[in-house]
Motif scaffolding. Structure first.
Motif, PDB file in Angstrom:
ATOM      1  N   TYR A 130       0.830  -1.206   0.000  1.00 53.45           N
ATOM      2  CA  TYR A 130       0.000   0.000   0.000  1.00 53.45           C
ATOM      3  C   TYR A 130       0.854   1.241   0.000  1.00 53.45           C
ATOM      4  O   TYR A 130       2.026   1.240   0.373  1.00 53.45           O
ATOM      5  CB  TYR A 130      -0.999   0.011   1.172  1.00 53.45           C
ATOM      6  CG  TYR A 130      -0.414   0.103   2.570  1.00 53.45           C
ATOM      7  CD1 TYR A 130      -0.473  -0.993   3.426  1.00 53.45           C
ATOM      8  CD2 TYR A 130       0.161   1.278   3.056  1.00 53.45           C
ATOM      9  CE1 TYR A 130       0.032  -0.927   4.716  1.00 53.45           C
ATOM     10  CE2 TYR A 130       0.685   1.353   4.341  1.00 53.45           C
ATOM     11  CZ  TYR A 130       0.610   0.242   5.169  1.00 53.45           C
ATOM     12  OH  TYR A 130       1.120   0.316   6.443  1.00 53.45           O
ATOM     13  N   LEU A 131       0.233   2.311  -0.464  1.00 52.41           N
ATOM     14  CA  LEU A 131       0.820   3.646  -0.419  1.00 52.41           C
ATOM     15  C   LEU A 131       0.000   4.457   0.564  1.00 52.41           C
ATOM     16  O   LEU A 131      -1.234   4.487   0.484  1.00 52.41           O
ATOM     17  CB  LEU A 131       0.777   4.285  -1.811  1.00 52.41           C
ATOM     18  CG  LEU A 131       1.342   5.698  -1.922  1.00 52.41           C
ATOM     19  CD1 LEU A 131       2.860   5.683  -1.746  1.00 52.41           C
ATOM     20  CD2 LEU A 131       0.983   6.317  -3.278  1.00 52.41           C
ATOM     21  N   LEU A 132       0.687   5.087   1.501  1.00 58.89           N
ATOM     22  CA  LEU A 132       0.011   5.886   2.517  1.00 58.89           C
ATOM     23  C   LEU A 132       0.374   7.355   2.307  1.00 58.89           C
ATOM     24  O   LEU A 132       1.562   7.691   2.249  1.00 58.89           O
ATOM     25  CB  LEU A 132       0.452   5.440   3.918  1.00 58.89           C
ATOM     26  CG  LEU A 132      -0.322   6.008   5.093  1.00 58.89           C
ATOM     27  CD1 LEU A 132      -1.706   5.355   5.186  1.00 58.89           C
ATOM     28  CD2 LEU A 132       0.438   5.772   6.403  1.00 58.89           C
ATOM     29  N   LEU A 133      -0.621   8.175   2.150  1.00 57.03           N
ATOM     30  CA  LEU A 133      -0.388   9.602   1.963  1.00 57.03           C
ATOM     31  C   LEU A 133      -0.953  10.341   3.176  1.00 57.03           C
ATOM     32  O   LEU A 133      -2.137  10.223   3.487  1.00 57.03           O
ATOM     33  CB  LEU A 133      -1.069  10.123   0.699  1.00 57.03           C
ATOM     34  CG  LEU A 133      -0.641   9.504  -0.631  1.00 57.03           C
ATOM     35  CD1 LEU A 133      -1.453   8.264  -0.966  1.00 57.03           C
ATOM     36  CD2 LEU A 133      -0.783  10.521  -1.755  1.00 57.03           C
ATOM     37  N   GLN A 134      -0.095  11.105   3.833  1.00 52.58           N
ATOM     38  CA  GLN A 134      -0.518  11.831   5.032  1.00 52.58           C
ATOM     39  C   GLN A 134      -0.608  13.320   4.745  1.00 52.58           C
ATOM     40  O   GLN A 134      -0.030  13.822   3.780  1.00 52.58           O
ATOM     41  CB  GLN A 134       0.499  11.577   6.151  1.00 52.58           C
ATOM     42  CG  GLN A 134       0.675  10.095   6.481  1.00 52.58           C
ATOM     43  CD  GLN A 134       1.631   9.851   7.629  1.00 52.58           C
ATOM     44  OE1 GLN A 134       1.298  10.068   8.794  1.00 52.58           O
ATOM     45  NE2 GLN A 134       2.834   9.411   7.310  1.00 52.58           N
ATOM     46  N   GLU A 135      -1.349  14.006   5.625  1.00 53.30           N
ATOM     47  CA  GLU A 135      -1.494  15.465   5.516  1.00 53.30           C
ATOM     48  C   GLU A 135      -1.812  15.861   4.070  1.00 53.30           C
ATOM     49  O   GLU A 135      -1.115  16.669   3.453  1.00 53.30           O
ATOM     50  CB  GLU A 135      -0.223  16.167   5.990  1.00 53.30           C
ATOM     51  CG  GLU A 135       0.141  15.863   7.429  1.00 53.30           C
ATOM     52  CD  GLU A 135       1.512  16.412   7.804  1.00 53.30           C
ATOM     53  OE1 GLU A 135       2.103  15.874   8.750  1.00 53.30           O
ATOM     54  OE2 GLU A 135       1.991  17.346   7.135  1.00 53.30           O
ATOM     55  N   LEU A 136      -2.870  15.261   3.551  1.00 51.81           N
ATOM     56  CA  LEU A 136      -3.205  15.450   2.143  1.00 51.81           C
ATOM     57  C   LEU A 136      -3.317  16.925   1.770  1.00 51.81           C
ATOM     58  O   LEU A 136      -3.848  17.748   2.519  1.00 51.81           O
ATOM     59  CB  LEU A 136      -4.526  14.757   1.823  1.00 51.81           C
ATOM     60  CG  LEU A 136      -4.454  13.251   1.580  1.00 51.81           C
ATOM     61  CD1 LEU A 136      -5.846  12.676   1.431  1.00 51.81           C
ATOM     62  CD2 LEU A 136      -3.599  12.925   0.364  1.00 51.81           C
TER      63      LEU A 136
END
Lengths: 108, 116
Positions: free
Chosen positions: A72-78
């Motif tokens: 998976y790819l996790l993207l934070q503080e979009l």
């Protein structure tokens, strides 16, 4: 044959965290990559996992479990600029096999 | 400072014509690729060259002929264009067949081909 599955689209709000999953079935596997592509633009490299575990690069992290054929790819503080298509890709014999892509829409 | 460049950016042509797309990389990489991205954004490899030699040739009609005059250039010639050839064609490069340490490939800006 080989196949990669990822969700076709995901929507999230600014500041949130989103996870884009990717499952794969391939014969021969050297690693899982993630690419970002904005509309009208070229795919650009985000991350690569050859071994199990989490790789972190700024707001983006990528995870791989080879035993589960899953990552998976996790993207934070979009941010709004994260709105784009995200592709997982398997490395196999000197070539990249891409998933169908996940279109991420970030709303205000 | 362009790393991977392609010309033209847009190509509109009639069915049955022959056209070429050019690609150049100034990264000093040994390996170059052609990918096709269809209207559903599915990105699929077509060809790969390593130091001017063809190493990957996916199931592509023989109307498509790549040519690599040197390791910095990989051109794509398409004969007898068909409606189904309409797509965005991306050139890419990597340091070697195995990619870079992190397996990164560097993509050009793409050529949007429209066959009428």
């Amino acid at each position: 044959g080989q196949s990669l599955e990822q969700p076709s689209e995901v929507t999230a709000v600014e500041g949130a965290i989103v996870q884009i999953n990717c499952t794969y079935q391939t014969s021969g596997f050297y690693g899982l990559s993630w690419y970002q592509q904005h509309d009208g633009g070229a795919p650009t490299f985000l991350s690569y996992n050859a071994l199990d575990g989490l790789e972190e690069t700024g707001r983006f992290s990528s995870f791989l479990s080879r035993s589960d054929s899953y990552g998976y790819l996790l993207l934070q503080e979009l941010q709004m600029k994260d709105s784009a298509s995200y592709f997982c890709a398997v490395s196999q014999g000197g070539k990249l096999i891409f998933g169908q892509g996940t279109e991420l829409s970030v709303k205000p | 400072d362009t790393a991977v460049s392609q010309t033209p950016k847009y190509l509109v042509t009639q069915m049955g014509n022959d056209k070429s797309i050019k690609c150049e990389q100034n990264l000093g990489h040994d390996t170059m690729y052609w990918y096709k991205q269809d209207s559903k954004k599915f990105l699929k490899i077509m060809f790969s060259y390593n130091n001017k030699e063809l190493i990957i040739n996916e199931t592509v009609p023989n109307r498509f002929s790549p040519k690599s005059p040197d390791k910095a250039h990989l051109n794509l010639h398409i004969n007898s264009l068909e409606l189904g050839d309409s797509a965005v064609y991306f050139c890419a490069s990597s340091p070697s067949q195995r990619g870079s340490i992190n397996n990164e490939q560097f993509f050009g800006p793409g050529t949007r081909l429209t066959v009428l």
